[in-house]
Write an enzyme that holds these catalytic residues in place. Sequence first.
Site, PDB file in Angstrom:
ATOM      1  N   SER A  38     -45.115 -17.028  -0.813  1.00 25.92           N
ATOM      2  CA  SER A  38     -43.665 -17.189  -0.713  1.00 25.92           C
ATOM      3  C   SER A  38     -43.094 -18.132  -1.760  1.00 25.92           C
ATOM      4  O   SER A  38     -41.885 -18.119  -2.002  1.00 25.92           O
ATOM      5  CB  SER A  38     -43.289 -17.678   0.687  1.00 25.92           C
ATOM      6  OG  SER A  38     -43.967 -18.882   1.001  1.00 25.92           O
ATOM      7  N   ASP A 328     -36.268 -25.702   2.536  1.00 27.42           N
ATOM      8  CA  ASP A 328     -36.461 -25.470   3.969  1.00 27.42           C
ATOM      9  C   ASP A 328     -37.729 -26.194   4.417  1.00 27.42           C
ATOM     10  O   ASP A 328     -38.153 -27.156   3.773  1.00 27.42           O
ATOM     11  CB  ASP A 328     -36.492 -23.965   4.295  1.00 27.42           C
ATOM     12  CG  ASP A 328     -37.650 -23.225   3.635  1.00 27.42           C
ATOM     13  OD1 ASP A 328     -38.587 -23.880   3.127  1.00 27.42           O
ATOM     14  OD2 ASP A 328     -37.642 -21.971   3.625  1.00 27.42           O
ATOM     15  N   HIS A 331     -40.526 -24.783   1.469  1.00 19.37           N
ATOM     16  CA  HIS A 331     -40.315 -24.384   0.077  1.00 19.37           C
ATOM     17  C   HIS A 331     -39.382 -25.329  -0.673  1.00 19.37           C
ATOM     18  O   HIS A 331     -38.389 -25.809  -0.111  1.00 19.37           O
ATOM     19  CB  HIS A 331     -39.743 -22.964   0.039  1.00 19.37           C
ATOM     20  CG  HIS A 331     -40.556 -21.991   0.828  1.00 19.37           C
ATOM     21  ND1 HIS A 331     -40.205 -21.615   2.108  1.00 19.37           N
ATOM     22  CD2 HIS A 331     -41.708 -21.348   0.541  1.00 19.37           C
ATOM     23  CE1 HIS A 331     -41.112 -20.755   2.578  1.00 19.37           C
ATOM     24  NE2 HIS A 331     -42.037 -20.586   1.650  1.00 19.37           N
TER      25      HIS A 331
END
Length: 718
Positions: A38, A328, A331
Amino acid sequence: MESSGVKRWIVAAVVLSLLHGSVLAEPQVPCLFIFGDSLVDNGNNNNIQSLAKANYLPYGIDFPNGPTGRFSNGKTTVDVVAELLGFDDYIPPYSAARGQQILRGVNYASAAAGIRSETGRQLGGRIDFTGQVNNYRNTVQQVVNILGNESSTANYLSKCIYSVGIGSNDYLNNYFMPLYYSSSRQYTPEQYANLLIQQYSQQLKNLYNYGARKFALIGIGQIGCSPNALAQNSPDGRTCVKRINDANQIFNTKLRGLVDSLNRNTPNAKLIYIDAYGIFQDLIQSPSSFGFSVTNVGCCGVGRNNGQITCLPGQRPCRNRNQYLFWDAFHPTEAANTFVGRRSYRAQKASDAYPYDISRLMEAKITKLSIFYYYMLLVYLITKCDGKIQQVPCVFFFGDSLTDNGNNNFLATVAKVNHTPYGIDFPAGPTGRFSNGKNIPDFLAKSLGFEKAIPPFAIAKGTKILKGVNYGSGGGGILDESGSQLGDVMSMKKQVINHGKTVADITLLLGNSARARDHLNKCLYVSNIGSNDYINNYLSPKYHLSSTLYTPQKFATILTNHYRRQIRRLYKYGARKVAIHGVGSIGSLPQFRSTKEFIDSTNRIIQHFNHRLPPLVDALNARLRGAQFIFINTTNIGQGDPSTIGIKVVDVPCCVVSKQIGLCDAGKKPCNNRNEYYFWDNFHPTEAANQAMAARSYAAASPADAYPTDIRNLVRRN
């Protein structure tokens, strides 16, 4: 900075001008391929069933195109690197990359993905590292189609940058998630890192085999300092979690060591290590020096530190996003990504990159690829298969009717079955396989990752032989005279002679004998023969005198000596990994079923031969340099409980058989419940039984199934 090699690559410039309507400055490398999770996913997870997706606001709030699937408010590190490399647009995700667009590169990254296949499974769908490499292989085939040939493709790909940043989820969504995974109970951090690096290394080698030469390996960042880790494990919500970071550093140290190892041992490969952990350490220790004021809380999210749940759809994030290190729970913000991306491209400290940074990697000279590498790319493209990487470049089968998949169709023999009801469950109908469907070689090939069945020698032509050949012949034996009463059959000796012809053809395809031998040394050889030396020789006194001339012990010795000679000939042709099957329990065949005494005595005769095969394997491994031979105990495999695989009928055949030869009568309807029958005719198993036997040959269910190891482990050996 532009390399002279890229300047000469006219195709890239033309494609860029077509895509963007004007001729722009060329990027410093022709393409950038991205693998990861991600941290660099830019949309691949958007259309799969997964909780790990970010195609909604506030994600992408600062990105020109809004939410794209990037797990940040704006750009990721690879977006920054792409800009610095001179690309005028961001590298497209694999899910959307089409046509000549792929010549600029592709992003294969998938949120929640790890090095290990099970990593992140609690989040739903994701594309693990192996799957990403498989997708890259598909891209390579498309590049070949665009550029026209393998040599141009190999030369083009050798100039590209391959960014690999994966492994975080193997800790975050595996090792440090004991409620879902047992890895932390099975392995120490040191053992687990070794396991990850071993699998990581194998995928890098697969990328190398498909043209990759310039690798940037991104280390794992400080997972123990993320808002999620702080929320769950930090008493004050600010102090990083040491046990997590320590485990991450063990992996990073080994990854840097892998760079050294592959640079030393992989011709023409250039690998670098980017110390993301150390770069992030600077941001955490001196945030104000880089414009950050908040390092322990996400700009958006839910719960303590905004770290217990990622950003909710439509949630309003913080306004001063450039002052936040984390976007977040997991990340970084675009501001942090920009900092890491710039220092990855051009190191500001000696420790940022090893042995040098991306700006120097793209300048690294790759020796002009020899014709050998073009041939090797051809070989690997031929071994492409869907969803699974082939574990060996080719597999060769030798044997009798348990192996034959059409060779006897072209011989004058009663031992042929190119008619119904044979093949009733095979997609292509009757092919010459002595079963209702697939035989053991078909299932073994599938387990090994082959997309299609290995072709019979009778019709194998052209580049298809680079994947392997099936030489099996119904009625054939180790001894030339075995099965002679059936007409023309190919003994083991004849099959080895035919293999010699194949080796000559492979030599022509690959250019010289050295390349052919290197190719053949890596292949698997499976021999399943000997049954007819009993069924159609020793136990057929009407046609053969062997049972009169020899005791069972003496006959077994004769067979073993003949077998040894043929296997040594295979070795001379390049065979190194050889799986030798024993003979099954012939006394239990419907053709011979009689009294228990007869069944037992017949099976004891067979065991004289089977008991000689493990010592034969030991002797060959000891005397032949590089030999890795194994024994598959067919008798032991056949003694398993058939009910465990749904088989209920073990004493009669499924089809209507001819009393004279024990094969199915042509055109007559067989049983309907074929998956419940062990035997298809009086000699041969059903597809269901073949599948079960192949499964235990490939991966032993008990130590007695294979010696000294099974096929799965054999093909993994170097």
